[in-house]
Design an enzyme around this catalytic site. Structure first.
Site, mmCIF file in Angstrom:
data_model
loop_
_atom_site.group_PDB
_atom_site.id
_atom_site.type_symbol
_atom_site.label_atom_id
_atom_site.label_comp_id
_atom_site.label_asym_id
_atom_site.label_seq_id
_atom_site.Cartn_x
_atom_site.Cartn_y
_atom_site.Cartn_z
ATOM 1 N N ASP A 79 86.078 27.318 76.722
ATOM 2 C CA ASP A 79 87.037 27.050 77.797
ATOM 3 C C ASP A 79 86.606 25.912 78.735
ATOM 4 O OD1 ASP A 79 86.977 29.832 76.865
ATOM 5 O OD2 ASP A 79 88.635 30.163 78.231
ATOM 6 N N GLU B 97 92.559 25.890 78.251
ATOM 7 C CA GLU B 97 93.547 26.615 79.044
ATOM 8 C C GLU B 97 93.224 26.640 80.533
ATOM 9 O OE1 GLU B 97 94.097 30.617 79.288
ATOM 10 O OE2 GLU B 97 92.006 31.098 79.640
ATOM 11 N N ASN B 98 91.986 26.277 80.914
ATOM 12 C CA ASN B 98 91.609 26.242 82.327
ATOM 13 C C ASN B 98 91.313 24.820 82.804
ATOM 14 O OD1 ASN B 98 91.560 29.144 82.808
ATOM 15 N ND2 ASN B 98 89.805 29.169 81.442
ATOM 16 N N HIS C 73 96.329 31.721 80.242
ATOM 17 C CA HIS C 73 96.783 30.875 81.352
ATOM 18 C C HIS C 73 97.668 29.715 80.877
ATOM 19 C CE1 HIS C 73 94.461 32.848 84.462
ATOM 20 N NE2 HIS C 73 93.389 32.816 83.688
ATOM 21 N N HIS D 110 91.230 35.006 71.923
ATOM 22 C CA HIS D 110 91.080 34.829 73.359
ATOM 23 C C HIS D 110 91.266 36.201 73.978
ATOM 24 C CE1 HIS D 110 90.981 32.065 76.795
ATOM 25 N NE2 HIS D 110 91.852 32.877 77.382
ATOM 26 N N HIS E 97 87.483 33.161 76.459
ATOM 27 C CA HIS E 97 88.106 33.822 77.606
ATOM 28 C C HIS E 97 87.105 34.331 78.629
ATOM 29 C CE1 HIS E 97 90.940 35.995 80.091
ATOM 30 N NE2 HIS E 97 90.306 37.133 79.886
ATOM 31 N N HIS F 229 84.024 33.303 79.289
ATOM 32 C CA HIS F 229 83.276 32.191 79.893
ATOM 33 C C HIS F 229 81.754 32.340 79.823
ATOM 34 C CE1 HIS F 229 86.692 30.329 82.534
ATOM 35 N NE2 HIS F 229 87.155 30.835 81.400
#
Length: 260
Positions: free
Chosen positions: A9, A40-41, A69, A152, A177, A179
């Protein structure tokens, strides 16, 4: 043998900047054939925009995956169909915009990638990740030489279960997801590479990429606070997967960490 790097991520500006700074040299130094990244972040720590997606692709990312997200940034639901090599989670409702997989190719070898969202502890409207994976694999096995599946998800048990479920049917199953990079990278008995979580590409002097003190305070008193993306100890985190091109099995998988 082919080398594929799957990047965990990408979080905010620090995560984007280290990709722009390091990925070109990393591709050369490691002899990478494919680079896939979960982004996604990438926009302020939540979601992605069209301009950010294009900048990551121009920096050397071959395919971008997304997660829960996916719709956090306004307008992305329109932009997603205008950016090549980006896919949203495959087990979202079928009416959602965007593609449910991406196929990338080099040296005549085709790699398909798709993402499924986990459902344990996740507040998302998602179909069964196991049955969705079955459907996509049946669809893609005639179109690609290797299939990479990203799960995820929050629960390590759900990630591990999907890895065992797909062992021997895909080249790799990797998790994102949470992290935090995990120490369980291995090739399962039937030739599928597996790792519970790739970690994040972003600032590690943080709580999952966010400034520390407000997060601690929220745990202590439960009051809402604005929490910014942190900025220190920025790293790329992901997994290097070596693929036997003759069999499309994974030969190895290992954690990759690159610091600024």
């Amino acid at each position: 043998m082919l080398k594929l790097l799957f990047i965990g991520d990408i979080v905010g500006r620090p995560g984007r900047e280290i990709i722009l700074e390091k990925l070109g040299r990393l591709r050369l130094d490691m002899g990478l054939d494919f680079v896939i990244a979960n982004a996604e972040n990438a926009a302020a720590g939540a979601g992605i925009t069209g301009s950010i997606a294009k900048s990551l692709l121009e920096a050397g990312v071959d395919a971008i995956t997304l997660g829960d997200h996916v719709w956090d940034q306004r307008g992305w639901e329109t932009e997603i169909t205008q950016v090549d090599k980006v896919c949203r989670p495959a087990n979202l409702p079928a009416k959602c915009p965007g593609w449910d997989h991406v196929i990338i190719e080099t040296r005549g070898f085709r790699v398909a990638v798709f993402t499924v969202l986990g459902r344990s502890f996740m507040n998302t409207k998602a179909d069964c990740p196991f049955l969705t994976a079955d459907r996509l694999i049946d669809q893609l096995k005639a179109q690609a030489d290797a299939i990479i599946v990203e799960i995820h998800a929050e629960a390590t048990s759900e990630k591990q279960a999907l890895g065992w479920y797909l062992d021997g049917r895909v080249t790799a199953v990797v998790g994102t997801h949470t992290h935090v990079p995990t120490a369980d990278a291995r090739v399962l008995p039937r030739g599928t590479a597996f790792m519970c979580d790739l970690g994040m590409t972003g600032p590690y002097t943080s709580v999952l990429g966010r400034v520390v003190d407000p997060i601690i305070a929220r745990f202590m008193d439960g009051m809402p606070r604005r929490v910014e993306v942190a900025t220190e100890d920025v790293r790329i985190s992901g997994a290097l997967i070596e693929i036997d091109a003759s069999m499309a099995n994974a030969r190895s998988i290992e954690l990759v960490t690159v610091r600024r």
